[in-house]
Design an enzyme around this catalytic site. Structure first.
Site, PDB file in Angstrom:
ATOM      1  N   ASP A  82       4.764   0.590  11.902  1.00 21.04           N
ATOM      2  CA  ASP A  82       3.568  -0.065  11.354  1.00 21.04           C
ATOM      3  C   ASP A  82       3.444  -1.533  11.770  1.00 21.04           C
ATOM      4  OD1 ASP A  82       2.783   2.253  10.168  1.00 21.04           O
ATOM      5  OD2 ASP A  82       3.253   1.660   8.113  1.00 21.04           O
ATOM      6  N   LYS A 114       0.838  -1.210   0.000  1.00 24.47           N
ATOM      7  CA  LYS A 114       0.000   0.000   0.000  1.00 24.47           C
ATOM      8  C   LYS A 114       0.868   1.254   0.000  1.00 24.47           C
ATOM      9  CE  LYS A 114      -1.739   1.823   3.948  1.00 24.47           C
ATOM     10  NZ  LYS A 114      -1.518   3.260   4.060  1.00 24.47           N
ATOM     11  N   ASN A 115       1.916   1.233   0.835  1.00 25.62           N
ATOM     12  CA  ASN A 115       2.704   2.459   0.998  1.00 25.62           C
ATOM     13  C   ASN A 115       3.613   2.758  -0.190  1.00 25.62           C
ATOM     14  OD1 ASN A 115       1.461   2.803   3.408  1.00 25.62           O
ATOM     15  ND2 ASN A 115       3.272   2.515   4.701  1.00 25.62           N
ATOM     16  N   ARG A 173       0.787  14.432  13.467  1.00 25.10           N
ATOM     17  CA  ARG A 173       1.210  14.298  12.071  1.00 25.10           C
ATOM     18  C   ARG A 173       1.192  15.623  11.293  1.00 25.10           C
ATOM     19  NH1 ARG A 173      -1.241   8.655   9.885  1.00 25.10           N
ATOM     20  NH2 ARG A 173       0.705   8.513   8.770  1.00 25.10           N
ATOM     21  N   CYS A 182      -5.132   8.046   9.759  1.00 21.28           N
ATOM     22  CA  CYS A 182      -5.270   7.421  11.070  1.00 21.28           C
ATOM     23  C   CYS A 182      -4.960   8.422  12.182  1.00 21.28           C
ATOM     24  CB  CYS A 182      -4.281   6.256  11.198  1.00 21.28           C
ATOM     25  SG  CYS A 182      -4.744   4.795  10.296  1.00 21.28           S
ATOM     26  N   ARG A 207      -8.754  -0.497   4.477  1.00 20.03           N
ATOM     27  CA  ARG A 207      -7.898   0.532   3.876  1.00 20.03           C
ATOM     28  C   ARG A 207      -6.554  -0.064   3.466  1.00 20.03           C
ATOM     29  NH1 ARG A 207      -6.439   4.736   7.669  1.00 20.03           N
ATOM     30  NH2 ARG A 207      -5.082   5.125   5.909  1.00 20.03           N
TER      31      ARG A 207
HETATM   32  C1  UD1 Z   1       4.288   6.926   6.370  1.00 22.21           C
HETATM   33  C2  UD1 Z   1       3.485   5.677   6.156  1.00 22.21           C
HETATM   34  C3  UD1 Z   1       2.957   5.144   7.479  1.00 22.21           C
HETATM   35  C4  UD1 Z   1       4.106   4.953   8.464  1.00 22.21           C
HETATM   36  C5  UD1 Z   1       4.971   6.204   8.561  1.00 22.21           C
HETATM   37  C6  UD1 Z   1       6.234   5.994   9.380  1.00 22.21           C
HETATM   38  C7  UD1 Z   1       2.519   5.800   3.943  1.00 22.21           C
HETATM   39  C8  UD1 Z   1       1.306   5.992   3.101  1.00 22.21           C
HETATM   40  N1  UD1 Z   1       2.379   5.955   5.271  1.00 22.21           N
HETATM   41  O1  UD1 Z   1       3.439   7.901   6.934  1.00 22.21           O
HETATM   42  O2  UD1 Z   1       2.313   3.905   7.228  1.00 22.21           O
HETATM   43  O3  UD1 Z   1       3.580   4.666   9.739  1.00 22.21           O
HETATM   44  O4  UD1 Z   1       5.377   6.636   7.247  1.00 22.21           O
HETATM   45  O5  UD1 Z   1       6.969   4.954   8.869  1.00 22.21           O
HETATM   46  O6  UD1 Z   1       3.592   5.512   3.441  1.00 22.21           O
HETATM   47  N2  UD1 Z   1       6.436  14.672  10.682  1.00 22.21           N
HETATM   48  C9  UD1 Z   1       6.608  16.005  11.005  1.00 22.21           C
HETATM   49  N3  UD1 Z   1       6.444  16.927  10.017  1.00 22.21           N
HETATM   50  C10 UD1 Z   1       6.142  16.580   8.733  1.00 22.21           C
HETATM   51  C11 UD1 Z   1       5.983  15.233   8.413  1.00 22.21           C
HETATM   52  C12 UD1 Z   1       6.132  14.279   9.426  1.00 22.21           C
HETATM   53  O7  UD1 Z   1       6.888  16.345  12.151  1.00 22.21           O
HETATM   54  O8  UD1 Z   1       6.017  17.474   7.883  1.00 22.21           O
HETATM   55  C13 UD1 Z   1       6.610  13.657  11.742  1.00 22.21           C
HETATM   56  C14 UD1 Z   1       5.356  12.806  12.016  1.00 22.21           C
HETATM   57  O9  UD1 Z   1       4.472  13.457  12.896  1.00 22.21           O
HETATM   58  C15 UD1 Z   1       5.970  11.560  12.616  1.00 22.21           C
HETATM   59  C16 UD1 Z   1       7.297  11.424  11.867  1.00 22.21           C
HETATM   60  O10 UD1 Z   1       7.569  12.706  11.295  1.00 22.21           O
HETATM   61  O11 UD1 Z   1       6.244  11.759  13.984  1.00 22.21           O
HETATM   62  C17 UD1 Z   1       7.301  10.393  10.770  1.00 22.21           C
HETATM   63  O12 UD1 Z   1       6.163  10.584   9.949  1.00 22.21           O
HETATM   64  P1  UD1 Z   1       6.197  10.276   8.391  1.00 22.21           P
HETATM   65  O13 UD1 Z   1       7.359   9.391   8.086  1.00 22.21           O
HETATM   66  O14 UD1 Z   1       6.071  11.540   7.646  1.00 22.21           O
HETATM   67  O15 UD1 Z   1       4.851   9.450   8.222  1.00 22.21           O
HETATM   68  P2  UD1 Z   1       3.889   9.438   6.969  1.00 22.21           P
HETATM   69  O16 UD1 Z   1       4.657   9.731   5.745  1.00 22.21           O
HETATM   70  O17 UD1 Z   1       2.682  10.229   7.275  1.00 22.21           O
END
Ligand code: UD1
Length: 429
Positions: free
Chosen positions: A316, A22-23, A131, A126, A408
């Site tokens: 995850d 999915k990711n 986030r 979620c 999902r």
């Molecule tokens: C993706 C994955 C999700 C997984 C996560 C971490 C997909 C579709 N989703 O989510 O399944 O759990 O990576 O491996 O691939 N953060 C900030 N600022 C930002 C962006 C992120 O502070 O602008 C923080 C987030 O709050 C979190 C950390 O960075 O604490 C990691 O998040 P991130 O790797 O961005 O997660 P996603 O990309 O949303």
């Protein structure tokens, strides 16, 4: 609303085909916005998130065609999909579409790169933490865009197009790395992305972008170097196997005991998880066909785990591993360092008889002799899978409510488990 009924106590024996990730599927679909050509994706999983993203992309003007099923094809075989964004007809991604899935926010980068502007609703997804998207916006600004937040929307503009820049992320973010990469491939000049995420799904997208004509060096490393090109073309790409799905079924086999082949799963993308499971007493073998997971009778040893960006233990799979540890002979400690609110499954596992105490970002899991079936509620995508596998290892009947979370991200979950002898049924309505 659908529910899933699980009658526990059956060992899992058989073969589970692992679907496309999915990711990886979601950002690969988004990459179609970067070209007028046709992007053909093979092994795309049949998931609610994939259908939702298809609706979002259609709103921007992407023609989305699913190839018909051939006779003999199974529902777990993945689909072949053609995406063609000949013309971007709308650069706005509205709230009612984006709020359902966080990854849909990632259209921001490709839209600015191709059209010089984008208006994208702040995301949903979620409820596992706050986030934020600050690093996404920082990346776009480093590439010459201006970003403002107005009425819940990010409004980004780069009138004269994006230009190469230096992006150095303060922490590792999968989404921000995808966004930066997809924007930089069409920016004028060179870009360096430092402290990039190295999750295998990023590598899969980068490899697809290269096939589309992008110039990227350092794929799979923390530093990505991109030389912008003026346009990209269509290509064909096969979505990599879902390491999180594979890890989830590995935990299921570890919990119930039995012998399961995870067909198509890649051990090289799951090293930290498999090593941890081996320490816990689960037998893991890598074969030409995939990963074989076995546990015969012997008890589980408690193992401490801390989640980390790849190649560390994935957040995850934190909930699923906690499920496994509820059956260990002793106490384990599980620290969650990626998301601050990712312990919502704890109270649901407790309904099945688990003994778990939370201390800030650490869960202390005291193994119990047995779990017993109960009504439980899915709180997020990965947590819901945990409740299913815990139900498989519990005595009696477990009823999982709010199954839409599961749909999902897990393709044909009931069918795959049933084929290994599990008593799992979906109750519609
Ligand atoms: C993706 C994955 C999700 C997984 C996560 C971490 C997909 C579709 N989703 O989510 O399944 O759990 O990576 O491996 O691939 N953060 C900030 N600022 C930002 C962006 C992120 O502070 O602008 C923080 C987030 O709050 C979190 C950390 O960075 O604490 C990691 O998040 P991130 O790797 O961005 O997660 P996603 O990309 O949303």
């Amino acid at each position: 609303m659908d529910r899933i009924r699980i009658v526990g106590g059956h060992r899992l024996n058989g073969t589970i085909p692992i679907s496309g990730a999915k990711n990886a599927a979601l950002p690969l679909m988004i990459a179609s916005l970067l070209t007028e050509g046709t992007l053909t994706l093979e092994n795309l999983p049949r998931l609610a998130d994939v259908s939702q993203l298809a609706r979002i992309l259609a709103n921007h003007g992407v023609d989305y065609t699913i190839e018909g099923k051939r006779s003999g094809d199974s529902d777990t075989q993945g689909q072949t999909v053609h995406l063609a964004a000949r013309q971007i007809v709308d650069t706005t991604a509205p709230y009612d579409l984006v709020s359902k899935m966080r990854a849909s926010f990632w259209v921001l980068g490709p839209l600015i790169a191709r059209c010089g502007e984008a208006k994208v609703s702040l995301p949903g997804g979620c409820a596992i933490g706050t986030r934020p998207v600050d690093m996404h916006l920082q990346a776009m600004e480093n590439l010459g865009a201006t970003c403002e937040i107005e009425n819940g929307y990010v409004i980004a503009k780069a009138k004269n197009g994006l230009k190469g820049g230096h992006i150095s992320f303060a922490k590792v973010s999968v989404g921000a790395t995808h966004a930066a990469l997809m924007a930089a491939v069409l920016a004028r000049g060179d870009t360096i992305i430092e402290n990039a995420a190295t999750e295998p799904e990023i590598g899969d997208v980068a490899e697809c972008l290269v096939k589309m004509g992008a110039k990227i060096e350092g794929i799979h490393s923390r530093t990505l170097r991109i030389s912008g090109v003026t346009s990209l073309h269509g290509t064909e790409h096969t979505v990599i196997a879902d390491r999180i799905e594979a890890g989830t079924y590995a935990m299921a086999a570890g919990m119930t005991g039995g012998d399961v082949l995870l067909k198509g799963a890649r051990a090289d993308n799951l090293e930290s998880v498999l090593a941890t499971m081996q320490k816990a007493g689960v037998t893991i073998d890598t074969t030409n066909e995939g990963i074989r997971v076995r546990r015969n009778g012997a008890g589980l040893t408690p193992v401490d785990v801390t989640t980390d960006p790849y190649p560390g233990f994935p957040t995850d799979l934190q909930a699923q591993f906690m499920g496994l540890m509820t059956k260990a002979q002793g106490t384990s400690h599980i620290r969650e360092t990626i998301f601050e609110n990712r312990f919502m499954h704890v109270q649901e596992l407790a309904r099945l008889g688990a003994d778990i105490h939370l201390h800030g970002d650490m869960a202390e899991v005291r193994g119990v002799k047995k779990l017993t079936g109960a009504d439980v509620m899915a709180t997020d995508l990965r947590a819901s899978a945990t409740l299913v596998i815990a139900g498989l290892a519990a005595e009696g009947e477990t009823m999982l409510h709010r199954v839409y979370h599961l749909d999902r991200g897990f393709e044909a979950l009931e069918e795959k488990l049933q084929a290994c002898g599990a008593d799992v049924t979906r109750i519609s309505g």
